[in-house]
Design a protein around this motif. Structure first.
Motif, mmCIF file in Angstrom:
data_model
loop_
_atom_site.group_PDB
_atom_site.id
_atom_site.type_symbol
_atom_site.label_atom_id
_atom_site.label_comp_id
_atom_site.label_asym_id
_atom_site.label_seq_id
_atom_site.Cartn_x
_atom_site.Cartn_y
_atom_site.Cartn_z
ATOM 1 N N VAL A 1 39.860 -6.165 36.042
ATOM 2 C CA VAL A 1 39.621 -7.376 37.382
ATOM 3 C C VAL A 1 40.313 -7.111 38.354
ATOM 4 O O VAL A 1 40.496 -7.539 39.601
ATOM 5 C CB VAL A 1 41.212 -8.051 36.096
ATOM 6 N N THR A 2 41.140 -5.470 38.498
ATOM 7 C CA THR A 2 41.548 -5.933 39.763
ATOM 8 C C THR A 2 40.529 -5.062 40.724
ATOM 9 O O THR A 2 40.507 -5.311 41.820
ATOM 10 C CB THR A 2 42.804 -4.407 39.530
ATOM 11 N N VAL A 3 39.877 -4.077 40.293
ATOM 12 C CA VAL A 3 38.656 -2.817 40.879
ATOM 13 C C VAL A 3 37.767 -3.289 42.056
ATOM 14 O O VAL A 3 37.892 -3.614 43.403
ATOM 15 C CB VAL A 3 38.743 -1.919 40.092
ATOM 16 N N PRO A 4 37.417 -4.619 41.213
ATOM 17 C CA PRO A 4 36.470 -5.278 42.072
ATOM 18 C C PRO A 4 36.866 -6.052 43.364
ATOM 19 O O PRO A 4 36.557 -6.131 44.196
ATOM 20 C CB PRO A 4 35.671 -6.481 41.205
ATOM 21 N N VAL A 5 38.065 -6.945 42.916
ATOM 22 C CA VAL A 5 38.852 -7.473 44.122
ATOM 23 C C VAL A 5 38.685 -6.561 44.840
ATOM 24 O O VAL A 5 38.913 -6.886 46.146
ATOM 25 C CB VAL A 5 40.409 -8.571 43.794
ATOM 26 N N THR A 6 39.917 -5.296 43.781
ATOM 27 C CA THR A 6 39.889 -4.121 45.451
ATOM 28 C C THR A 6 39.235 -3.732 46.832
ATOM 29 O O THR A 6 38.919 -3.818 47.367
ATOM 30 C CB THR A 6 40.636 -3.076 44.680
ATOM 31 N N GLY A 7 37.648 -3.483 45.773
ATOM 32 C CA GLY A 7 36.336 -3.655 46.509
ATOM 33 C C GLY A 7 35.464 -4.560 47.575
ATOM 34 O O GLY A 7 35.719 -3.902 48.600
ATOM 35 N N GLN A 8 35.732 -5.177 46.819
ATOM 36 C CA GLN A 8 35.143 -6.614 47.709
ATOM 37 C C GLN A 8 36.806 -6.305 49.183
ATOM 38 O O GLN A 8 35.768 -6.592 50.089
ATOM 39 C CB GLN A 8 35.827 -7.770 46.802
ATOM 40 N N ILE A 9 37.397 -6.225 48.960
ATOM 41 C CA ILE A 9 38.944 -6.571 50.378
ATOM 42 C C ILE A 9 37.892 -5.683 50.798
ATOM 43 O O ILE A 9 37.618 -5.260 51.897
ATOM 44 C CB ILE A 9 40.165 -6.677 49.663
#
Length: 118
Positions: A76-84
Motif C-alpha cells: 500500500v505505501t510503496v506506490p504512494v511514496t513512489g508517486q509522490i
C-alpha cells in the motif's frame, strides 16, 4: 515435509535478498531519477515480499499473520511514496522530460496553470 519447507524457504530468502541487493545496486548506478525510482520501489518491494514469504514458511501461523500485515503495508505505501517522489522530481526539474514517451503530468500542469476556461 520439513525438508521441502526448508528448501523452499531458503529459495525465497535468497531470491529476496538478491532482488534487494540488485535494487540497491540499481539505485546507486542508474543515472536518472525515473530509473532510480523503479530500482527503489519495484525490486525492493519484490525482495521484501520474497523475504517475508520465506520467513513465513519457518514461523508459527500467528507470526505469519503479522508478516502478512507487513506485506500488505508494503504494497500500500510503496506506490504512494513512489508517486509522490516522482511528482516532486518532475516539478523540480530532476526528470528529463525529453526522455518521457507520454508526458501526462506536463499536460495536466499546463491546464492548471492556464486556469479555468472562461
Amino acid at each position: 515435509m520439513s525438508t521441502v519447507l526448508g528448501v523452499l524457504s531458503a529459495v525465497f530468502l535468497l531470491s529476496g535478498g538478491a532482488f534487494s541487493l540488485l535494487g540497491a545496486i540499481g539505485l546507486l548506478r542508474f543515472a536518472d531519477t525515473a530509473s532510480r525510482l523503479h530500482a527503489a520501489s519495484k525490486t525492493q518491494t519484490l525482495g521484501l515480499l520474497l523475504i517475508l514469504l520465506g520467513t513465513a514458511l519457518q514461523v508459527p501461523v500467528k507470526y505469519g499473520l503479522v508478516l502478512l500485515l507487513l506485506a500488505l503495508f508494503q504494497l500500500v505505501t510503496v506506490p504512494v511514496t513512489g508517486q509522490i517522489v516522482g511528482r516532486t522530481a518532475y516539478r523540480t526539474g530532476a526528470v528529463r522530460r525529453g526522455d518521457l514517451v507520454v508526458d501526462e503530468l506536463g499536460r495536466r500542469l499546463e491546464r492548471e496553470e492556464a486556469g479555468p476556461p472562461d
